[in-house]
Structures are given as structure tokens and as C-alpha cells.
Design a protein around this motif. Structure first.
Motif, PDB file in Angstrom:
ATOM      1  N   LYS A 274       0.829  -0.936   0.326  1.00 53.08           N
ATOM      2  CA  LYS A 274      -0.118  -0.131  -0.053  1.00 53.08           C
ATOM      3  C   LYS A 274       1.223   1.474  -0.334  1.00 53.08           C
ATOM      4  N   ASN A 275       0.286   2.012  -1.011  1.00 52.55           N
ATOM      5  CA  ASN A 275       1.125   3.769  -1.114  1.00 52.55           C
ATOM      6  C   ASN A 275       2.638   3.332  -1.269  1.00 52.55           C
TER       7      ASN A 275
ATOM      8  N   ASP B 110      -4.329   2.163  -2.878  1.00 53.12           N
ATOM      9  CA  ASP B 110      -4.913   1.527  -1.112  1.00 53.12           C
ATOM     10  C   ASP B 110      -5.384   0.574  -2.004  1.00 53.12           C
ATOM     11  N   HIS B 111      -6.564   0.404  -2.773  1.00 49.08           N
ATOM     12  CA  HIS B 111      -7.109  -0.678  -3.215  1.00 49.08           C
ATOM     13  C   HIS B 111      -6.976  -0.914  -4.870  1.00 49.08           C
TER      14      HIS B 111
END
Length: 795
Positions: free
Chosen positions: A226-227, A255-256
Motif C-alpha cells: 500500500k502507498n 490503497d485498493h
């Protein structure tokens, strides 16, 4: 009123207790009780990682049975059910994955140990071992060889089985090209493989036809953290053919949603060979400046992926295109020609004859995670367009060049649609069942002034079920069944030009019709039922045994059923047989592994029996086609294949590493006449590989500096098929120096390597050019520079 209040309180308490949230904490260690930092824990749609002392904690876990997964690179994944009733403290001691070689990837098959006999490597290993193609870069692995077609193309061979007997998959989808041809390579970007698993032995249960010799499973579907934003720029140069190449990839996730892009460009010239002449069809052909004329080429690859990931769902769409163009040595395409190999002063041009291949692929993979189950669905489309260009020439006086593309000799355009569905259910900590269905549709069209392969369509459906049973902490059992059905429809092709030529030269109409009917109208159905059983047994903390026994199968290909013409790429007249039956066989494979501290060893004996192995057999009849030579007929026979592999790895004094790999393979046909029990074609000789490396202490900007030397030895291969040459034994040597260079925030990995350091003249028995007495490439010095950027990590 009090009674009502009491009843309401009871109901509230029941509801609250039913939806109570609990905390799971614990520690993750290795077999020596040392903490594992960064182990990944997933339970009830929540995940976390252990801290530097191996401790983790996850809150708000609902009560009930929950699936718990613990994974860590280099160790066997723990996949089990946990009954949550209150706050819990648990501990797991992870066992090393004994199948892993060098830098490994996670095996998600379960615990305590997979029943598969496999070798696993990651992207770093492939890049550091890069030898011009993916198949060639995997040759250090036990049991794996490559059939080379020039300097940038090759196809994999596992234990002497290749072509349509090896399944190559990318993100679970089988690569579909013209695998039947010895001059057709594997159109996959080696730099784009994030990890590769080579499965040896029984592979047909999950992958179906074409997997009877094994599976090479390529994955580039890892999810970035993530990120994060990261990538790598790579540059490569090679001296043997003046290669200049680069590969750049980036990946990003907020994120997703995440995406990846990678592009690779390679440009190379004619490659050097340590000889001044070759002998082809009793003609001595000079090799000017020891460069094999017209073997230059270029490759341009693109890969893009966009994905969505959440706790319960994951989906990716991957699009790739691989374009490759390279020349054929003109002295070995058709009739020997000394004039065609005269030096033209340009070792980077690509003249006639040459091949051009474009492979486009789009894959959509979807995965749903449930409490105790997992559902995977994928759909894909591939188009493999292969062309062979050669200056128009005719063996028939009445044949005229085509008005469009007069120099297009052969054109194969294969399109493949594939759909798969796989469901895995975990019944308990001991039982797990996987069921799957697969459907594939293919259409192949043809063009060009020559004929070899007819137009055809093919539809195949397969269904399978695999059950895994963890009998104890040490024993895992596996059983699987599969049913397949396929239909192939082949168009007839009548060559009127050939018919007129033959009758004009005094041949009867019966003979002329036989040769001019290049393919019959064939519509056939095939079916096969297969089963397998396997075992993984952890004898002690250091010894592990795997064994599999199962039936195998392969449906005949269109060319085996209907070919009828001169195959310039194989230098013979090939003729199919419409009565061929599906290949059937039984495979037994076992692997005994040992790992303790800095020592690893594996011994893998195997036996395969085929009741009706398909092969090209010299018919004893000579073709009446001009320059056709002897007719080679696709035939079937019983066959036996057996052998073993040994691999040893050892670290001395924390700085010296040593590795040895030995392979031996024996095979033969089984006929009623023992004098005709010839070996099977393309059988690698007994061979061995060794490597010794020394790691230096860090010195200012230089870290992870390793100096290594290596060598490969092969014995003479005098057990040959009917149309092969004896290949002398050889020994070649090489070495490498690699290091990480860090200057401030700049980091680069640099590797300088040399192969065939003494410019030894030797022959590879599996080489496409072996029949032409063309030796392998001469001394090659290769420089590889990798520059990572961003933060590279995956979930």
C-alpha cells in the motif's frame, strides 16, 4: 416489568456475546526458535506482520471458526482453521521450504510440505542467470535444459521432454504458440518474470494435455505494498553478438488499486562461433570472421497490468506483447549455398531468410476469498503470429511467385481463447479440496508460398478434482483425478501446382494425388481419464521425502495428424498420420531432500513409461518432391524414460558457497525388435554444473560483493535417435563478479560475467543447429546493471 427488563438484558447479552470481538496475538519463529521479522498473518479479513522480535497482534476478530494464513519467504506457508472463542495467544514455528533454490518465492500449497517435486526461483535469480532467453536462463536448475535456436530464442526441455510435452503458464494461463517446431521459441519476456516454479513429474492433473513432462509456471501477478511506488531500470550488453538492451519497469499502489508497466528492448548482431567453417550436407561452408551470418535480431516487449485488491476480492488485467525478429543462417536454409554466406560488411542487418513472431496476450484473473474457501476465475485471449520469410524459390517449374508478399514462405496465425474456474474449500485443518474446469478454443490460419501445417480449429474441455490431506505434522497426502475431451477439425489442402508438376514429369495420377493432397479433411474427437496420488513426508526436521505416481496423457497435434511437406526448419519431408491415438503414460517421481544450517542436498530419481509415444520415424522411403530427402513419418511406440538428478549446496566459513548439479537420463523406444529400440530424440547427455563463490566484506560503497567461478561438463551423447548425430562431450568454464554499489541515495547492482571463457568449440546435442555441425556461441562477456528506485515490497 422487572421480568421484561431482565429478558431484554438477556437478549442483549446474547447478541453482544454472539458478535463479540476478540484479540489474537502471538509469535512466529523458525525451526531454531529464532523470531521471524515481517511474517505475514491473515485472519478474518484482517492482516498484519510480525515485528523485529516475531510478535504480532490483530484486534476485533469475530468469534467462530476462522481461516488463518501465515507466510514468510523461504518457509512453507501455514494454512489452517482456528476456533476463536476469546482473546487468544498462539505461536507457530515455521519450517523451511526444502524445494526452494537460492532466492525463493512463497509456496502456497499448504503444510507440512508440498508433494510436488519443484524448483523455485525469483526475478533476481533469472536476471543474474540471464542467457538471452527465459529457457536458457533456467538451465542451471536440475533436470532443465534448453533447445537453442540462434542467440536469442530457445525452448525448454525437462528431463528430455519438450515441445508439446511441456506446459508453460503465465499467471495460470498456458502459453500457446507453435510449440511443435524445433525452430520456434518461447515468446515470453524473461525480465518480466517475477518468479518461476519448475514442476517436474506428474503435471497433467491440473494443467491437462501438454503437461506430461512437467510445468514451468511463471508469475508476474504480485501485489505492491500500500502507498508505494517502485521500479527498476536495467541495462545489458553482451560481447558475443554485440547485444545492447534495456528493460524498465514501474509499479504503484495507493490503497485498493495498483498498476505495473514494463518495457524491454534488445538489439543484437550476428553471433560469434569458434570455427571458420561448418559441414552441411557434405558441403563445407565458410564462416567469415567467425560470425554466423544473418543471425542478428531484435526484440521489443511490453507488459501492463492494472489491479484491484481488497481483503475479500482481487482482480487483475494483464496485457502483454512480445515482438521478435531474427535471421536464419542462410547457409543452412534449404540447399547449401556458399555464395549466400559471403560477408556483407554489416553484422547487424537482418536479411532473408528470417523469422518474425508477434505474441499478444490479455489475461483477466479474479480471486474471491471466503471464510473457508477461495474461488478463482480467469479468461484470456492470445494471438501468436509467426512468419518465415525467404526469397521466393520454387522446386516446381510451373510455380509462380504470389502477387502479394512474394517472399512470405510460411505464415501461421494462431488465436486462443481460454476460460478457467477453480474452487478450493478447506474442510478442516486436515482436509482441503480443489475442483476446476477449463475450456480452450483455438483457430489457426495459414498463408505463404510453401505448405507445412494445415488450417485447423481445436476445442478442449477439462475438469479435475484434487484433495489434500494433512495426516499429521509430518505427513501430507494428495490425490487427483481429471477428465479431458478435445475435438480437432483440420481443413483439407490440395496443391494443384504440385499435382501438375508431378504429372508433367511422368508420375501417375495416383502418385501425384498422394503427394498433392497435402492434408486431409479430418474431424476427430479425443478423450482421456487420468489420476494421480502424491505424498510429502517430513522424516525429520532436516529430511523430507516427496513422491508422486500418476497417469499422463497428450492429445495429438494438428501437424502430427496431417503434415505432408518439406520442413526446411527441420531439414526433411514430414508426414502426419490421421490414425494416431492420444499419448498415454505412467509417471513415478520422487525427491529426497536434506537441509541443515548451511548445507542442502536433493536426490530425485524418476521413471516414465509411455504406451504409445509419438515420434518422427524414418520411413525408409525417399520423397519424390524435389530436395525432399527421406520421408519422416509420425509414428507411435512404447517408450521408457528414466534418470535422476542430484543437487548439493554448501556454505563454508560464512563467505564461501559451493553448488553442484548432476543429471543423468536414459530413454528408449520399446518395440518387438530390440535392435530397433532407439533412444528418443533430443535427449540431453549426462552432464554436471558446478559453481564456487566468495562473498567479500563490505568496503565503503561496495556491499554484497561476490566473485564466482563455474563450469559445465557434458559426456558424449552416443545414444541417439535415428535422425541424430553423435555429440562429443565437452567442458566449458565461466565466472562472474557482482556487487551492490551505494552512493548516498543512489543504489545499483552491477554484474560482470563471462561464459565459455576459453572460447571452446563444442556442440549442444539439443541445439536447433546441431544437425548442421554449427557449434555453440564462443566467449561471451556480459555486463548487467540494475538500478532500483522507490520502495520495492509486496503483500
Amino acid at each position: 416489568m422487572q421480568q421484561k427488563s431482565f429478558l431484554v438484558l438477556c437478549l442483549l447479552w446474547t447478541a453482544i456475546s454472539g458478535f463479540s470481538q476478540n484479540k489474537i496475538s502471538g509469535t512466529i519463529t523458525n525451526a531454531k526458535k529464532q523470531p521471524l521479522n515481517g511474517a505475514h498473518i491473515h485472519i478474518a479479513d484482517k492482516s498484519t506482520a510480525t515485528n523485529p522480535v516475531g510478535v504480532f497482534e490483530i484486534k476485533n476478530i469475530p468469534a467462530g471458526k476462522k481461516r488463518l494464513i501465515v507466510s514468510y519467504i523461504g518457509y512453507t506457508t501455514i494454512d489452517t482453521l482456528l476456533t476463536v472463542e476469546d482473546d487468544m495467544s498462539i505461536s507457530f514455528r515455521m519450517q523451511p521450504d526444502l524445494n526452494a533454490l537460492k532466492e525463493v518465492v512463497i509456496n502456497k500449497a499448504g503444510q507440512p510440505q508440498s508433494v510436488k517435486n519443484s524448483e523455485k526461483v525469483n526475478q533476481n535469480y533469472i536476471q543474474e542467470s540471464y542467457a538471452g532467453s527465459l529457457a536458457k536462463s533456467l538451465e542451471k536448475l536440475p533436470g532443465v535444459n534448453a533447445m537453442e535456436i540462434g542467440a536469442g530464442t530457445s525452448k525448454p526441455i525437462i528431463r528430455g521432454l519438450g515441445f508439446n510435452r511441456i506446459a508453460v503458464t503465465e499467471n495460470g494461463v498456458k502459453q500457446e504458440g507453435q510449440q511443435w517446431g524445433a525452430d520456434h521459441g518461447l515468446e515470453i519476456d524473461a525480465f518480466n518474470a517475477e518468479n518461476v516454479e519448475v514442476v517436474k513429474g506428474v503435471g497433467a492433473i491440473e494443467y491437462g494435455s501438454d503437461a506430461m513432462g512437467g510445468v514451468i509456471s511463471i508469475n508476474n501477478d504480485a501485489v505492491p505494498a500500500k502507498n508505494s511506488f517502485s521500479g527498476q531500470a536495467l541495462a545489458i550488453v553482451k560481447s558475443v553478438n554485440n547485444t545492447i538492451g534495456t528493460s524498465v519497469g514501474i509499479k504503484y499502489r495507493k490503497d485498493h488499486f495498483f498498476y505495473k508497466f514494463k518495457g524491454t528492448v534488445l538489439d543484437f548482431g550476428d553471433y560469434k562461433v569458434p570455427t571458420d567453417e561448418i559441414l552441411y550436407l557434405n558441403t563445407r561452408i565458410p564462416v567469415y570472421n567467425q560470425r554466423l551470418k544473418n543471425t542478428a535480431g531484435r526484440e521489443t516487449d511490453f507488459f501492463g497490468q492494472i489491479g484491484y485488491v481488497s481483503e475479500k476480492f482481487r482482480s487483475t488485467i494483464s496485457i502483454s506483447n512480445v515482438y521478435f525478429k531474427s535471421g536464419f543462417f542462410p547457409g543452412a536454409h534449404g540447399i547449401p549455398s556458399i555464395a549466400a554466406v559471403q560477408d556483407d560488411g554489416d553484422d547487424r542487418n537482418i536479411g532473408l531468410p528470417y523469422q518474425r513472431v508477434n505474441h499478444f496476450k490479455i489475461i483477466n484473473n479474479n480471486q474471491w476469498n471466503f471464510e473457508n474457501a477461495q474461488l478463482n476465475a480467469s479468461v484470456s485471449f492470445q494471438n501468436n503470429h509467426r512468419q518465415e520469410w525467404s526469397k521466393f524459390h520454387t522446386h516446381y517449374s510451373n510455380q509462380q511467385p504470389p502477387e502479394v508478399n512474394p517472399d512470405l514462405e510460411l505464415d501461421f496465425n494462431l488465436s486462443t481463447l481460454d476460460a478457467q474456474l477453480k474452487y478450493k474449500y478447506i474442510w478442516s485443518t486436515a482436509h482441503q479440496t480443489t475442483v476446476g474446469v477449463q475450456n480452450q478454443y483455438q483457430s489457426n490460419t495459414i498463408d505463404g508460398y510453401s505448405f507445412l501445417l494445415p488450417k485447423f480449429t481445436r476445442n478442449a474441455i477439462g475438469a479435475y478434482m484434487i484433495h489434500d490431506y494433512t495426516a499429521s505434522d509430518k505427513l501430507k497426502l494428495n490425490a487427483g483425478i481429471r477428465f479431458d475431451w478435445a475435438r480437432v477439425a483440420i481443413d483439407s489442402f490440395f496443391d494443384q501446382t504440385l499435382f501438375d508438376y508431378l504429372t508433367g514429369n511422368g508420375q501417375s495420377q495416383t502418385i501425384a494425388n498422394f503427394y498433392a493432397q497435402r492434408s486431409q479433411n479430418i474431424d476427430k474427437n479425443f478423450s482421456s481419464f487420468n489420476a494421480s496420488v502424491g505424498m510429502g513426508y517430513m522424516i525429520t526436521n532436516h529430511w523430507n521425502l516427496t513422491a508422486t505416481l500418476g497417469s499422463n496423457f497428450r492429445f495429438p497435434t494438428a501437424i502430427e495428424l496431417s503434415a505432408n511437406g518439406i520442413h526446411h526448419g527441420a531439414f526433411r519431408h514430414e508426414m502426419g498420420d490421421a490414425t494416431l491415438k492420444p499419448e498415454q503414460g505412467i509417471s513415478f517421481d520422487t525427491k529426497l531432500s536434506y537441509a541443515q544450517n548451511s548445507f542442502k542436498m536433493a536426490f530425485s530419481p524418476y521413471v516414465y513409461y509411455f504406451s504409445n509415444y509419438i515420434f518422427l520415424k524414418p520411413s525408409g522411403q525417399f520423397s519424390i518432391l524435389p530436395h525432399g530427402g527421406q520421408i519422416y513419418q509420425y509414428s507411435q511406440s512404447e517408450a521408457l524414460l528414466s534418470g535422476f538428478e542430484v543437487s548439493i549446496e554448501k556454505r563454508f566459513f560464512d563467505r564461501i558457497t559451493a553448488e553442484v548439479v548432476l543429471e543423468y537420463l536414459y530413454n528408449r523406444q520399446i518395440t518387438s525388435d530390440a535392435s530397433k529400440d532407439y533412444p528418443l530424440p533430443f535427449t540431453p547427455p549426462a552432464n554436471g554444473y558446478w559453481e564456487i563463490g566468495y562473498q567479500f566484506k563490505p568496503l565503503k560503497a561496495f556491499t554484497n560483493t561476490v566473485l564466482s567461478v563455474n563450469g559445465r561438463t557434458a559426456l558424449e551423447q552416443n545414444r541417439i535417435a535415428q535422425n541424430e548425430l553423435i555429440t562429443p562431450g565437452y567442458s566449458i568454464f565461466g565466472g562472474a563478479l557482482k556487487s551492490d554499489i551505494k552512493l548516498g541515495n543512489f543504489l545499483a547492482n552491477v554484474q560482470l560475467s563471462v561464459n565459455n571463457a576459453f572460447n571452446t568449440k563444442y556442440f549442444n546435442h539439443n541445439s536447433y543447429y546441431r544437425a548442421l555441425e554449427i557449434p555453440e556461441m564462443g566467449r561471451n562477456i556480459q555486463l548487467l546493471i540494475r538500478i532500483p528506485f522507490g520502495k520495492a515490497s509486496h503483500e
